[in-house]
Enzyme design. Structure first.
Site, PDB file in Angstrom:
ATOM      1  N   LYS A 150     -12.852  -3.134  -5.309  1.00 59.05           N
ATOM      2  CA  LYS A 150     -13.856  -2.073  -5.370  1.00 59.05           C
ATOM      3  C   LYS A 150     -13.339  -0.867  -6.139  1.00 59.05           C
ATOM      4  CE  LYS A 150     -13.175  -2.426  -0.391  1.00 59.05           C
ATOM      5  NZ  LYS A 150     -13.852  -2.647   0.859  1.00 59.05           N
ATOM      6  N   LYS A 206       0.813  -1.216   0.000  1.00 61.00           N
ATOM      7  CA  LYS A 206       0.000   0.000   0.000  1.00 61.00           C
ATOM      8  C   LYS A 206       0.841   1.258   0.000  1.00 61.00           C
ATOM      9  CE  LYS A 206      -4.372  -1.574   1.491  1.00 61.00           C
ATOM     10  NZ  LYS A 206      -5.578  -1.321   2.248  1.00 61.00           N
ATOM     11  N   LYS A 253      -7.491  -9.868  -8.415  1.00 59.17           N
ATOM     12  CA  LYS A 253      -8.545  -9.961  -7.411  1.00 59.17           C
ATOM     13  C   LYS A 253      -9.688  -8.999  -7.757  1.00 59.17           C
ATOM     14  CE  LYS A 253      -8.920  -9.513  -2.412  1.00 59.17           C
ATOM     15  NZ  LYS A 253      -8.263  -9.241  -1.138  1.00 59.17           N
TER      16      LYS A 253
END
Ligand code: TRP
Length: 341
Positions: free
Chosen positions: A206, A118, A203
């Site tokens: 969203k 991240k 994956k």
């Protein structure tokens, strides 16, 4: 190995950052529902303090928090059978998180792969928030504040639960107590990983650029059906055996989703659809998905129309959470020698 001196208790959480997808449903919420009402006391959280480790627009955050709560409720989390609340309403999470910041070692944090993913590297990493770095220690606090014995999470969170165990062990060792349990991660099989409908190697997320690559838990029946019918596949029909899916990520993903939605194994799906073309399998999957998911999305919409009721339920859940958390935090302060007169 599970410690027997602790009440069998499940804790898990979902971040309110963006909307919920089929990945959240099959990989998390559906399993949380299945654990309800059995041998475990179940505590489910909307982890808003974790969400703000990266920038969140304040209005969207409040809305996303209610949406995750609505997703839990619409999927069958019963606020009587489980404790359902958002993290920010139970200040003890942040308090225990601070104590764990003083237990965890910088070296442990440096090994966390989610932070590296991240935060990026070099100059980018320098711009990451301090909260993003401390994220795993707050997560350990979420879990250990309730002496949770089991944590259902995806494979990607396994390292965080291992860190939680390390924090519990070091705390117990440093203060010569047997106070925090060594929590067991309950990891979904890799089959539960829901992949992108347009690229089976990624994956389902969203945040991906095209809405066609994911199923949102708020999608209506027509949208769900259309997305499955347009999902990317290869030209081959379904194989006769499971091994035949090995190098076919898109086909494997659709079989996984079918199996998970219908509580079947992948073998059972392959047996039923051996040799079937996509013209047969995709409409069957679309119908199944609509039957299972459209009622949930309808119910989420209904719940979202009454935000005051969601807030009331979360407030009530927070009260019940505090009843467990407060005595555990109080004892932690005493063990550490923090004076409260
Ligand atoms: N880190 C988890 C995730 O990204 C969310 C989370 C926060 C969590 N606290 C938790 C999960 C405690 C399980 C238990 O999915």
């Amino acid at each position: 190995m599970t410690d027997t001196k602790f009440t069998p208790r499940v804790f898990s959480g979902i971040k309110p950052s963006g909307g919920l997808t089929l990945g959240n449903y099959l990989g998390a919420i559906k399993r949380f529902v299945d654990m309800q009402g059995g041998q475990f006391e179940t505590i489910y959280c909307v982890v808003d303090l974790h969400a703000i480790t990266v920038w969140q627009d304040p209005k969207e955050l409040a809305n996303a928090t209610r949406e995750v709560a609505a997703g839990y409720l619409a999927s069958g989390i019963d606020p009587e059978k489980s404790i359902l609340f958002n993290q920010a309403q139970v200040a003890e999470h942040a308090e225990l998180g601070w104590i764990f910041n003083c237990v965890a070692r910088v070296g442990w944090m440096n090994r966390m792969t989610q932070f590296k993913d991240k935060a990026g590297s070099g100059k980018d990493a320098e711009k990451a928030s301090l909260g993003l770095y401390a994220y795993p220690s707050l997560m350990a606090a979420d879990i250990l504040l309730y002496h949770a014995t089991h944590v259902p999470v995806g494979e990607d969170q396994k390292q965080h639960v291992e860190l939680t165990r390390d924090i519990a062990k070091k705390f117990n060792h440093d203060f010569k107590v047997d106070f925090f349990p060594e929590t067991t991660p309950v990891i979904e099989g890799p089959a539960m990983r829901v992949m992108n409908l347009r690229d089976g190697s990624k994956k389902m997320s969203k945040s991906g650029e095209s809405d066609m690559e994911r199923i949102n838990m708020t999608d209506d029946a027509d949208t769900i059906s259309k997305k499955f019918k347009k999902a990317k596949t290869d030209p081959e029909p379904l194989p006769e055996t499971l091994e035949g899916l090995a190098d076919r990520p898109e086909a494997r993903n659709l079989v996984n989703i079918y199996a998970a939605l219908n509580d079947m194994t992948n073998e059972q799906v392959i047996t039923e659809y051996a040799g079937a073309g996509w013209g047969r399998f995709k409409p069957a999957l679309a119908d199944l998905a609509v039957a299972k998911l459209a009622p949930i999305s309808d119910d989420m919409k209904r719940l979202m129309n009454d935000p005051a009721e969601i807030d009331r339920l979360l407030g009530r859940g927070a009260e019940r959470a505090r009843e467990i958390a407060q005595p555990i935090l109080k004892q932690t302060y005493e063990i550490v020698g923090l004076l409260r007169s």
